[in-house]
Design an enzyme around this catalytic site. Structure first.
Site, short mmCIF file in Angstrom:
data_model
loop_
_atom_site.label_atom_id
_atom_site.label_comp_id
_atom_site.label_asym_id
_atom_site.label_seq_id
_atom_site.Cartn_x
_atom_site.Cartn_y
_atom_site.Cartn_z
N SER A 119 -7.28 -3.69 -4.02
CA SER A 119 -6.41 -3.79 -5.19
C SER A 119 -6.24 -2.45 -5.88
O SER A 119 -5.37 -2.31 -6.73
CB SER A 119 -6.91 -4.86 -6.16
OG SER A 119 -8.30 -4.86 -6.24
N HIS A 140 -2.08 -7.41 0.04
CA HIS A 140 -2.78 -7.63 -1.23
C HIS A 140 -2.44 -8.98 -1.85
O HIS A 140 -1.35 -9.18 -2.39
CB HIS A 140 -2.42 -6.48 -2.20
CG HIS A 140 -3.13 -6.56 -3.51
ND1 HIS A 140 -2.53 -6.23 -4.71
CD2 HIS A 140 -4.39 -6.96 -3.82
CE1 HIS A 140 -3.41 -6.40 -5.69
NE2 HIS A 140 -4.53 -6.85 -5.18
N GLU A 152 1.49 -8.68 -1.79
CA GLU A 152 2.13 -7.38 -1.64
C GLU A 152 1.82 -6.84 -0.24
O GLU A 152 0.66 -6.83 0.18
CB GLU A 152 1.60 -6.41 -2.70
CG GLU A 152 2.05 -6.79 -4.10
CD GLU A 152 1.39 -5.95 -5.20
OE1 GLU A 152 2.08 -5.65 -6.18
OE2 GLU A 152 0.20 -5.61 -5.08
N ASN A 190 -0.17 -5.02 -10.30
CA ASN A 190 -1.17 -4.46 -11.21
C ASN A 190 -0.64 -3.28 -12.01
O ASN A 190 -1.16 -2.96 -13.08
CB ASN A 190 -2.42 -4.04 -10.43
CG ASN A 190 -3.32 -5.23 -10.14
OD1 ASN A 190 -3.36 -6.19 -10.91
ND2 ASN A 190 -4.03 -5.20 -9.03
#
Ligand SMILES: NC(=O)c1ccc[n+]([C@@H]2O[C@H](COP(=O)([O-])OP(=O)(O)OC[C@H]3O[C@@H](n4cnc5c(N)ncnc54)[C@H](O)[C@@H]3O)[C@@H](O)[C@H]2O)c1
Length: 247
Positions: A119, A140, A152, A190
């Site tokens: 991440s 991800h 992702e 994120n």
């Protein structure tokens, strides 16, 4: 290539979530964890959860049996040989991930796709020591994997286009929305969502209000399922902190 089999290295929260959706999509799934007994324990927990879902009528007993039959727990990492895709969900540490992929490359065939669920680390850096860097991509997922239907697919500088296409196709088969992203800090989700975490911490640090109030405002005021501080607890601080640092 149509990916038909997957090996999961690291059978913690994320590894078992990914294993679940893969098996439910019909893939053969092999599980390996460095900690003795961890893969067995992860599978036993998943089995109990799937049995409960079956009892509630989410799927038939036949489907439950078929899904569970797709799992194999490996005694040694060498037994991943022959799979189409290896997904790594181990500790968030660059040197350890690089070392693992180097080891994996020596076991699998040249056509096997290697993927990392990192991440916060650079996918390009994770692939840097490999002989065939084009085969590695980021894959991800989000916690809890079966419910968060987005993934992702991250292209490092050297990642082959075909690898990205194969992972996007697999995402769809697993019932997830695959989003292609560049290898930048935080990728998309994120990066965009991080500000809620940093601002929540700032508000808390300045004594503006309490943890529960910050979470409540985001839940009730902004319609979030979970406040940013609750999310830190769910994700775990050892995962959230490096993401914050990388951004
Ligand atoms: N927790 C989250 O919300 C979340 C979300 C997205 C991505 N991630 C990423 O997924 C990865 C795993 O996170 P997690 O929360 O599932 O962690 P976790 O602690 O629940 O599981 C990690 C597992 O990997 C095993 N492991 C550690 N080192 C190993 C090694 N060298 N070889 C084999 N197995 C090893 C551990 O025994 C453990 O079972 C990390 O890269 C993290 O950044 C986590």
């Amino acid at each position: 290539m149509t990916i038909q089999s997957m090996a999961l290295i690291g059978t913690g929260v994320m590894g078992m979530g990914i294993a679940q959706i893969a098996a439910q999509a019909g893939l053969e799934v092999r599980l390996f964890d460095a900690k003795a007994g961890a893969a067995e324990a992860g599978l036993a927990k998943l089995k109990t959860m799937l049995e409960k879902l079956q009892a509630k009528g989410k799927f038939t007993e036949e489907v439950l049996k078929e899904t569970l039959a797709r799992f194999t727990v490996l005694d040694s990492i060498e037994q991943i040989a022959g799979v189409d895709l290896v997904v790594e969900a181990i500790i968030e540490n660059l040197e350890i991930k690089q070392g693992l992929f180097k080891q994996l490359e020596a076991i699998v065939s040249e056509n096997t796709i290697l993927a990392t669920n990192t991440s916060s680390l650079s996918v390009t850096a994770i692939a840097a020591n490999l002989e065939h860097q084009g085969r590695l991509a980021g894959f991800h997922f989000f916690n809890p994997v079966p419910l968060m239907k987005i993934v992702e697919v991250i292209a490092g500088l050297a990642t082959d286009e075909q690898v990205i296409a194969d992972l996007l196709e697999l995402s769809q088969r697993m019932g997830h929305f695959g989003v292609r992203t560049k290898d930048t800090p935080g990728f998309i989700v994120n990066h965009a969502g991080r500000a809620y975490g940093t601002e929540a911490l700032k508000a808390l640090g300045e004594g503006v209000t309490s943890v529960s109030e910050i979470d409540r405002i985001l839940r009730e005021g902004a319609g979030f399922r979970m406040g940013p501080l609750e999310l830190f607890d769910l994700t775990a601080l050892d995962v959230s902190h490096p993401v914050m640092e990388s951004i």
